[in-house]
Design an enzyme around this catalytic site. Structure first.
Site, short mmCIF file in Angstrom:
data_model
loop_
_atom_site.label_atom_id
_atom_site.label_comp_id
_atom_site.label_asym_id
_atom_site.label_seq_id
_atom_site.Cartn_x
_atom_site.Cartn_y
_atom_site.Cartn_z
N LYS A 1 0.65 3.43 -2.94
CA LYS A 1 -0.52 4.28 -3.18
C LYS A 1 -0.17 5.77 -3.09
O LYS A 1 -0.84 6.60 -3.69
CB LYS A 1 -1.63 3.94 -2.17
N TYR B 1 -4.30 3.06 7.69
CA TYR B 1 -5.59 2.35 7.68
C TYR B 1 -6.53 2.97 8.71
O TYR B 1 -6.44 4.19 8.96
CB TYR B 1 -5.40 0.84 7.93
N TYR C 1 -2.38 -2.40 -10.87
CA TYR C 1 -2.45 -2.22 -9.41
C TYR C 1 -1.73 -3.36 -8.67
O TYR C 1 -0.94 -3.12 -7.75
CB TYR C 1 -3.92 -2.11 -8.97
N SER D 1 0.80 -1.24 0.00
CA SER D 1 0.00 0.00 0.00
C SER D 1 0.83 1.28 0.00
O SER D 1 0.27 2.35 -0.24
CB SER D 1 -0.91 0.03 1.22
N VAL E 1 0.88 -3.96 3.85
CA VAL E 1 0.65 -5.25 4.53
C VAL E 1 1.86 -6.20 4.50
O VAL E 1 1.83 -7.22 5.16
CB VAL E 1 -0.58 -6.01 3.99
N1 GLU Z 1 -1.86 -5.49 -2.51
C1 GLU Z 1 -2.60 -5.31 -1.29
C2 GLU Z 1 -4.07 -5.46 -1.54
O1 GLU Z 1 -4.53 -4.90 -2.49
C3 GLU Z 1 -2.29 -3.98 -0.71
C4 GLU Z 1 -2.89 -3.81 0.64
C5 GLU Z 1 -2.08 -3.07 1.62
O2 GLU Z 1 -0.85 -3.06 1.65
O3 GLU Z 1 -2.76 -2.46 2.46
O4 GLU Z 1 -4.78 -6.13 -0.85
#
Ligand code: GLU
Length: 304
Positions: free
Chosen positions: A64, A240, A188, A61, A258
């Site tokens: 992002k 989060y 993604y 994430s 994650v």
């Molecule tokens: N590739 C993970 C997903 O889309 C990213 C989630 C994350 O790191 O929060 O579930």
């Protein structure tokens, strides 16, 4: 500084035994839950490390932030935030909640999966080129031209990404997302599978801490405004559904992933990169949070 970092690693090492490595993406299960490392890059560019700073892991994430940056440079702030919201949420990162509510016309923010998938779709270039442009920007911001993605994690995410497919499909059906759903998801999944280490994250944090200085072009936005948006969103949504408590306890704009990474930026001061893959119930690195809190307290880094 390195002594302080070593002490912080030792103070928080016990937390690696209290968290759990993410397993909903099968390839992530292979991480060693005992790994723990922290790296700092100060404003002069000096690097300080302690613990497992050379272990590679996927950015997840944290990518992002970079995809949001690129989407804004390509399209401008107004266009992007007409399509994705600014506000934090107490729902988990992969929530479908509200996306089918009649009065909802965009995902809540660019740091939850729905918002991030939409943000990636806004990046100019077709399938493949969007990913390549994210990778290029991560290489520049981390000052590491050798960064690439992990094929095994990418295939694992793609093979098990049904929840992300559901998010993309409901957004497409509701008229929020344009383009081919599988192509957008492919970019993604790949961006999440980009492989970094704690130093790379600290360098990305350093880039943000210096106000995104050093790019050849910023497209549709002034770099100071761009920095305000990225740090503001990280502060409000980067950890989060723990972001507000984290802001109170740590006070450093940060983004977690994650796979166990946390990237932090203290404006005009330092970039911070952390790795420790054992996660808490919100999906944040358990020892990572502990180390960020210790560092913030020891060096008085809290912004407010
Ligand atoms: N590739 C993970 C997903 O889309 C990213 C989630 C994350 O790191 O929060 O579930």
């Amino acid at each position: 500084m390195e002594n302080i970092l070593r002490e912080i690693v030792e103070e928080n090492r016990y937390l690696t035994g209290e968290g759990r490595v993410a397993d909903y993406i099968p390839a992530l299960k292979k991480a060693n839950p005992k790994d723990i490392g922290i790296c700092v890059v100060d404003l002069e560019g000096n690097t300080y490390k302690a613990g497992d700073c050379d272990v590679k892991f996927t950015i997840q994430s944290i990518s992002k932030v970079i995809s949001l940056m690129l989407a804004i440079m390509d399209n401008g702030q107004s266009y992007v935030f007409e399509r994705v919201g600014y506000e934090g949420t107490d729902e988990p990162f992969n929530t479908l909640y509200k996306l089918d509510f009649p009065h909802i016309d965009k995902p809540v923010n660019p740091m939850v999966n729905a918002g991030a998938i939409l943000t990636t779709s806004l990046i100019k270039g077709g399938h493949g080129e969007r990913f390549q442009r994210i990778l290029d920007l991560i290489r520049i911001t981390s000052n590491n031209p050798n960064i690439s993605y992990n094929e095994e994690v990418y295939l694992s995410e793609k093979g098990t990404g049904d929840r992300n497919r559901a998010l993309a499909n409901i957004m497409k059906a509701r008229g929020m997302l344009d383009g081919d759903v599988e192509d957008i998801l492919d970019d993604y999944f790949k961006q999440c599978s980009i492989e970094v280490d704690a130093l790379d994250l600290a360098n990305i944090g350093f880039f943000l801490a210096k106000g995104c200085e050093g790019l050849k072009s910023y497209g549709n936005i002034d770099r100071r405004k761009l920095t305000s948006i990225l740090l503001g969103i990280m502060n409000a949504c980067g950890m989060y559904n723990f972001s507000s408590q984290y802001a109170i306890e740590v006070g450093i704009p940060s983004k977690s992933g994650v796979a166990g990474g946390i990237m932090g930026a203290v404006p005009s001061n330092m970039g911070i990169g952390i790795y420790s893959p054992a996660l808490d119930e919100n999906g944040n690195s358990k020892a990572g949070y502990g180390m960020m809190k210790s560092l913030s307290e020891r060096l008085d880094l809290r912004l407010f």
